[in-house]
Write an enzyme that holds these catalytic residues in place. Structure first.
Site, PDB file in Angstrom:
ATOM      1  N   LYS A   1       1.004  -1.138  -0.004  1.00 26.52           N
ATOM      2  CA  LYS A   1      -0.361  -0.079  -0.216  1.00 26.52           C
ATOM      3  C   LYS A   1       1.118   1.170   0.517  1.00 26.52           C
ATOM      4  CE  LYS A   1      -4.875  -1.882   1.466  1.00 26.52           C
ATOM      5  NZ  LYS A   1      -5.168  -1.858   2.350  1.00 26.52           N
TER       6      LYS A   1
ATOM      7  N   LYS B   1      -2.699 -12.787  -6.474  1.00 26.01           N
ATOM      8  CA  LYS B   1      -4.330 -12.830  -6.054  1.00 26.01           C
ATOM      9  C   LYS B   1      -5.823 -12.066  -7.002  1.00 26.01           C
ATOM     10  CE  LYS B   1      -4.104  -9.533  -2.232  1.00 26.01           C
ATOM     11  NZ  LYS B   1      -5.057  -8.907  -0.995  1.00 26.01           N
TER      12      LYS B   1
ATOM     13  N   LYS C   1      -9.592  -5.631  -5.721  1.00 29.07           N
ATOM     14  CA  LYS C   1     -10.009  -4.386  -6.265  1.00 29.07           C
ATOM     15  C   LYS C   1      -9.668  -3.832  -6.256  1.00 29.07           C
ATOM     16  CE  LYS C   1     -11.618  -4.328  -1.061  1.00 29.07           C
ATOM     17  NZ  LYS C   1     -12.423  -4.362  -0.335  1.00 29.07           N
TER      18      LYS C   1
HETATM   19  P1  TYM Z   1     -10.156  -6.940   3.305  1.00 32.70           P
HETATM   20  O1  TYM Z   1     -10.981  -6.220   3.690  1.00 32.70           O
HETATM   21  O2  TYM Z   1      -8.940  -6.060   2.785  1.00 32.70           O
HETATM   22  O3  TYM Z   1     -10.522  -8.325   2.864  1.00 32.70           O
HETATM   23  C1  TYM Z   1     -11.376  -9.236   3.302  1.00 32.70           C
HETATM   24  C2  TYM Z   1     -11.534 -10.398   3.348  1.00 32.70           C
HETATM   25  O4  TYM Z   1     -11.347 -10.674   2.106  1.00 32.70           O
HETATM   26  C3  TYM Z   1     -10.206 -12.140   2.157  1.00 32.70           C
HETATM   27  N1  TYM Z   1      -9.798 -11.542   0.428  1.00 32.70           N
HETATM   28  C4  TYM Z   1      -9.523 -13.129   0.160  1.00 32.70           C
HETATM   29  N2  TYM Z   1      -9.862 -14.371   0.342  1.00 32.70           N
HETATM   30  C5  TYM Z   1      -9.006 -14.912  -0.820  1.00 32.70           C
HETATM   31  N3  TYM Z   1      -8.513 -14.305  -2.341  1.00 32.70           N
HETATM   32  C6  TYM Z   1      -8.535 -13.371  -2.218  1.00 32.70           C
HETATM   33  N4  TYM Z   1      -7.976 -13.337  -3.569  1.00 32.70           N
HETATM   34  C7  TYM Z   1      -8.328 -12.661  -1.929  1.00 32.70           C
HETATM   35  N5  TYM Z   1      -8.820 -11.330  -1.358  1.00 32.70           N
HETATM   36  C8  TYM Z   1      -8.701 -10.547   0.005  1.00 32.70           C
HETATM   37  C9  TYM Z   1      -9.006 -10.816   3.239  1.00 32.70           C
HETATM   38  O5  TYM Z   1      -7.950 -12.134   3.641  1.00 32.70           O
HETATM   39  C10 TYM Z   1     -10.213 -10.545   3.975  1.00 32.70           C
HETATM   40  O6  TYM Z   1      -9.912 -11.636   4.883  1.00 32.70           O
HETATM   41  N6  TYM Z   1      -7.278  -6.581   7.262  1.00 32.70           N
HETATM   42  C11 TYM Z   1      -8.716  -7.128   6.715  1.00 32.70           C
HETATM   43  C12 TYM Z   1     -10.169  -6.637   7.616  1.00 32.70           C
HETATM   44  C13 TYM Z   1      -9.883  -6.496   9.205  1.00 32.70           C
HETATM   45  C14 TYM Z   1      -9.948  -7.967   9.461  1.00 32.70           C
HETATM   46  C15 TYM Z   1     -10.078  -7.342  11.015  1.00 32.70           C
HETATM   47  C16 TYM Z   1     -10.031  -9.491   9.474  1.00 32.70           C
HETATM   48  C17 TYM Z   1      -9.819  -5.792  10.429  1.00 32.70           C
HETATM   49  N7  TYM Z   1      -9.641  -6.458  11.657  1.00 32.70           N
HETATM   50  C18 TYM Z   1      -9.840  -8.805  12.431  1.00 32.70           C
HETATM   51  C19 TYM Z   1     -11.029 -10.592  10.656  1.00 32.70           C
HETATM   52  C20 TYM Z   1     -10.858  -9.950  11.796  1.00 32.70           C
HETATM   53  C21 TYM Z   1      -8.992  -7.001   5.368  1.00 32.70           C
HETATM   54  O7  TYM Z   1      -7.721  -6.385   4.428  1.00 32.70           O
HETATM   55  O8  TYM Z   1      -9.452  -7.221   4.897  1.00 32.70           O
END
Ligand code: TYM
Length: 330
Positions: free
Chosen positions: A110, A192, A195
């Site tokens: 990022k 991967k 978005k």
């Molecule tokens: P975020 O919002 O970027 O993504 C949400 C969830 O989607 C998963 N993900 C994927 N899984 C499989 N293949 C992919 N290509 C892929 N892209 C995204 C992410 O691993 C995530 O689980 N930091 C976290 C949000 C968060 C969180 C937490 C999660 C904040 N606090 C506490 C669990 C517990 C995040 O950026 O997710």
């Protein structure tokens, strides 16, 4: 046992987010108490438009509900509505090392994307995530593979806190989908699905129309040869099989059998049908929830109240353990 997970309201979710994370919630909520969060404080670590963030917060709430989150039995809430998340972050900051935060892949990526806005919150992002999880004494955290490094820091901070101030936190575990923890880009199976990808042919959004989804599958990259088999030699086809398997709950070997002796064209048609069926069902439910803001707000109000109850109890324990204030959580 308690399950905690969350998604950032930074844009429309794609099928990678759904398979890697939300789909797992739906099976875990049958067995365990769950807390599902819309992590809006994480979303402001990158540039954002305030009014858009508000809209996206409700979009994500409707997404959770359309995917099948049971809001009566479990807690669904917005992170910034429970102040203890930021309060616990500050305390955990005193245990987190700058040297370990510098190693986080997501921070490095990022920082490259927006080099002029490497702010302190972006750097501290993993500590806020640790606070989210530890505040509820969660034991299981369903996430995609890209969040495992943040999970390791969370575990380390919990261990460090317990060693220094006494046992308060269980050590949580990341829960990965067996095959779908890392759904790859449709246009490039070495990266991967994301978005932020430069081409819309990288992902299928949960809001894509049937025509858009079919077109994206038609253009999806495949491997050399023509067999539909899962394995290291066929990264692109394996990714498509994984998506097919996850969205239809069909074992991978059954999909291989179904398409034995058939070519990519037939397989892609079958996959497009499966995706369109999934999107059709999801979008119908999504529209229903998203158009009823009164219902969404009452679910989130109730969720915040229930979350606050757990969070304030843990935070009082933390304050006392750390020696803040005048004791007994004053
Ligand atoms: P975020 O919002 O970027 O993504 C949400 C969830 O989607 C998963 N993900 C994927 N899984 C499989 N293949 C992919 N290509 C892929 N892209 C995204 C992410 O691993 C995530 O689980 N930091 C976290 C949000 C968060 C969180 C937490 C999660 C904040 N606090 C506490 C669990 C517990 C995040 O950026 O997710």
């Amino acid at each position: 046992m308690l399950v905690f997970s969350g998604v950032q309201p930074t844009g429309t979710l794609h099928i990678g987010n759904y398979i890697g994370s939300i789909k797992q919630w739906i099976s875990l909520q049958k067995e365990y108490p769950c807390v599902f969060c819309i992590v809006d404080l994480h979303a402001i670590t990158v540039r954002h438009v305030p009014a858009k963030l508000r809209t996206l917060t409700l979009d994500v709430a409707a997404t959770y509900l359309a995917a099948g989150v049971d809001f009566e039995r479990h807690i669904l809430f917005v992170q910034s509505e429970v102040a203890e998340h930021t309060q616990l972050t500050w305390i955990l900051n005193s245990l987190a090392k700058v040297s370990e935060l510098k190693l986080m892949h997501q921070f490095k990526e990022k920082s490259k994307e927006d080099a002029k806005n490497i702010n302190a919150a972006l750097f501290d992002y993993p500590v806020l995530m640790a606070a989210d999880i530890l505040l509820y004494k969660a034991t299981h955290v369903p996430i995609g593979h890209d969040q495992m490094q943040h999970m390791e820091i969370t575990r380390e901070l919990a261990r460090r806190f317990n060693a220094q101030f006494g046992e308060v936190f269980p050590i949580p575990e990341g829960v990965l989908h067996k095959f779908g923890a890392r759904i790859m880009g449709l246009d490039d199976p070495t990266k991967k699905m994301a978005k932020t990808a430069s081409s819309a042919y990288n992902y299928i959004l949960l809001t894509d129309t049937i025509d858009e989804a079919r077109d994206k599958i038609k253009h999806a990259v495949t491997d050399s040869g023509r067999e539909i088999i899962f394995g290291e030699k066929k990264p692109a086809v394996s990714n498509l099989i994984t998506i097919y398997s996850a969205l239809t709950d069909t074992p991978i070997s059954d999909i291989e059998k179904k398409y034995e002796g058939k070519g990519y064209k037939e397989f892609k048609e079958g996959l497009a049908d499966a995706i369109c069926e999934f999107l059709g069902t999801f979008q119908k439910k999504y529209k229903k929830f998203r158009s009823d803001e009164k219902l969404l707000n009452s679910i989130l109000d109730d969720g915040a109240k229930r979350a606050k109850k757990i969070a304030s109890k843990t935070f009082a324990e933390v304050r006392d353990a750390v020696g803040l204030g005048r004791g007994d959580s004053k």
